[in-house]
Scaffold this motif. Structure first.
Motif, PDB file in Angstrom:
ATOM      1  N   LEU A  78       0.823  -1.214   0.000  1.00  0.00           N
ATOM      2  CA  LEU A  78       0.000   0.000   0.000  1.00  0.00           C
ATOM      3  C   LEU A  78       0.855   1.262   0.000  1.00  0.00           C
ATOM      4  O   LEU A  78       0.498   2.263  -0.642  1.00  0.00           O
ATOM      5  CB  LEU A  78      -0.933  -0.022   1.212  1.00  0.00           C
ATOM      6  N   VAL A  79       1.986   1.234   0.686  1.00  0.00           N
ATOM      7  CA  VAL A  79       2.882   2.402   0.696  1.00  0.00           C
ATOM      8  C   VAL A  79       3.575   2.537  -0.661  1.00  0.00           C
ATOM      9  O   VAL A  79       3.581   3.617  -1.264  1.00  0.00           O
ATOM     10  CB  VAL A  79       3.923   2.292   1.827  1.00  0.00           C
ATOM     11  N   LEU A  80       4.163   1.449  -1.140  1.00  0.00           N
ATOM     12  CA  LEU A  80       4.898   1.489  -2.404  1.00  0.00           C
ATOM     13  C   LEU A  80       3.982   1.881  -3.561  1.00  0.00           C
ATOM     14  O   LEU A  80       4.314   2.750  -4.371  1.00  0.00           O
ATOM     15  CB  LEU A  80       5.529   0.122  -2.677  1.00  0.00           C
ATOM     16  N   GLY A  81       2.807   1.263  -3.644  1.00  0.00           N
ATOM     17  CA  GLY A  81       1.900   1.523  -4.754  1.00  0.00           C
ATOM     18  C   GLY A  81       1.325   2.924  -4.753  1.00  0.00           C
ATOM     19  O   GLY A  81       1.284   3.597  -5.790  1.00  0.00           O
ATOM     20  N   SER A  82       0.888   3.382  -3.592  1.00  0.00           N
ATOM     21  CA  SER A  82       0.282   4.713  -3.534  1.00  0.00           C
ATOM     22  C   SER A  82       1.317   5.808  -3.783  1.00  0.00           C
ATOM     23  O   SER A  82       1.025   6.816  -4.447  1.00  0.00           O
ATOM     24  CB  SER A  82      -0.412   4.935  -2.184  1.00  0.00           C
ATOM     25  N   TRP A  83       2.547   5.624  -3.274  1.00  0.00           N
ATOM     26  CA  TRP A  83       3.578   6.648  -3.505  1.00  0.00           C
ATOM     27  C   TRP A  83       4.006   6.675  -4.963  1.00  0.00           C
ATOM     28  O   TRP A  83       4.267   7.741  -5.523  1.00  0.00           O
ATOM     29  CB  TRP A  83       4.777   6.417  -2.598  1.00  0.00           C
ATOM     30  N   PHE A  84       4.077   5.512  -5.594  1.00  0.00           N
ATOM     31  CA  PHE A  84       4.381   5.442  -7.024  1.00  0.00           C
ATOM     32  C   PHE A  84       3.352   6.240  -7.829  1.00  0.00           C
ATOM     33  O   PHE A  84       3.699   7.078  -8.666  1.00  0.00           O
ATOM     34  CB  PHE A  84       4.403   3.972  -7.461  1.00  0.00           C
ATOM     35  N   LEU A  85       2.064   6.007  -7.570  1.00  0.00           N
ATOM     36  CA  LEU A  85       1.018   6.723  -8.302  1.00  0.00           C
ATOM     37  C   LEU A  85       1.036   8.215  -7.978  1.00  0.00           C
ATOM     38  O   LEU A  85       0.825   9.055  -8.861  1.00  0.00           O
ATOM     39  CB  LEU A  85      -0.351   6.137  -7.959  1.00  0.00           C
TER      40      LEU A  85
END
Length: 329
Positions: free
Chosen positions: A208-215
């Motif tokens: 959730l951290v990696l994906g949301s920060w990427f977007l």
């Protein structure tokens, strides 16, 4: 007649005027630049959202009488499902089953829609470099959660800290399954065992951290450059000659940016915002109902470990920046 050197009746020297004006002229101080090796103040503020959500959720789980009294299954890193204190504390809740369990698919879908529909990404160069960044982030997700030349990083860390598959050991001795089949949590549960005894990095927090920060990175800088013409971009980069300049000096002008101002977020941007919002909400639910505080902390740190080389490191390494670029540049 003797003339006093301080006689005010005498005309003043032009040289004296120039000295006086030079003395009284206001001096301009150079604007302090953000160090390229560090996140910008805006990024720092947004990054703070993650530890705040995790801290709030952990405190809530400790202070809430209902949550504190609910039985907790350490091997499953969650509350006992039959007596879960909330719908979101159940592993079978729709948000967990449909969204989080397929999280990288949703994140990738949002990114692809943004890539194909937002006018600011009309340049082939921008599309290619954005796709490379997605590939690098995805590679980190795969290594940590799926496969790392064998078991993924999460499972390797669990076994390194003393964890093992209990309940399947007897079956291994009986010849089913093979010992190599219980080196991962998935194989352990599939063979009827329990993954116990080690430190389990929170895969939910990591995703959730990696994906949301990427977007967030891919959308926010594009939107800022299109709407504010780069005036809100406080990223700094190191040039080939060592000079530190604003990231805007390398910005590629794209025809669609004018249209992007009128369109706003567009379909892709709205999809991205929705996915980021769900990520943050489920991160809070994870913080309240799943894993220990240390498992959540390591999930956050492992995610940040993958973010820095992709979104900050290129700012001070020109050769790397030429390959993967920066969002919005």
């Amino acid at each position: 007649m003797t003339v006093s050197p301080n006689d005010s009746s005498l005309p003043s020297s032009p040289r004296g005027k120039s000295r006086a004006s030079a003395t009284n002229r206001p001096t301009s101080t150079p604007t302090a630049r953000n160090p390229p090796q560090l996140p910008t103040p805006l990024e720092t503020a947004l990054l703070a959202v993650y530890p705040i959500l995790l801290t709030f959720g952990t405190l809530f789980s400790i202070l809430s009488p209902q949550t504190r009294a609910a039985p907790y299954d350490a091997s499953g890193q969650s509350h006992v499902q039959a007596s879960a204190p909330s719908y979101f504390a159940r592993k079978d809740n729709l948000f967990n089953v449909i969204f989080v369990k397929r999280g990288w698919g949703w994140i990738t879908a949002a990114f692809v829609v943004l890539l194909l529909t937002h006018p600011s990404l009309g340049s082939v160069t921008r599309k290619v470099k954005a796709a490379i960044r997605w590939g690098l982030v995805t590679a980190w997700w795969v290594l940590v959660t799926q496969w790392c030349f064998g078991p993924p990083v999460i499972d390797r860390g669990f076994r390194f800290t003393g964890g093992k598959c209990e309940g399947a050991v007897v079956r291994v001795a009986e010849g089913k399954p093979d010992r190599a089949d219980v080196l991962t949590a998935v194989a352990c549960r599939a063979s009827g065992g329990k993954w116990m005894g080690g430190h389990d990095i929170s895969g939910h927090v990591f995703l959730l951290v990696l994906g949301s920060w990427f977007l967030l990175q891919e959308m926010a800088w594009i939107a800022a450059r299109a709407w504010f013409e780069g005036r809100r971009d406080d990223r700094c980069i190191v040039m080939g000659d060592g000079a530190v300049k604003s990231a805007g000096v390398e910005a590629e002008r794209v025809e669609g940016e004018e249209l992007a101002k009128e369109q706003g977020l567009g379909l892709g941007g709205k999809f991205v915002v929705a996915v980021i919002g769900l990520c943050w909400w489920m991160l809070l639910m994870t913080a309240i109902y799943f894993h220990t505080w240390f498992e959540k902390l390591t999930g956050l740190l492992v995610a940040l470990l993958g973010i820095y080389p992709i979104y900050v490191l290129p700012r001070w390494i020109p050769a790397l920046r030429q390959i993967i670029g920066l969002p919005g540049i």
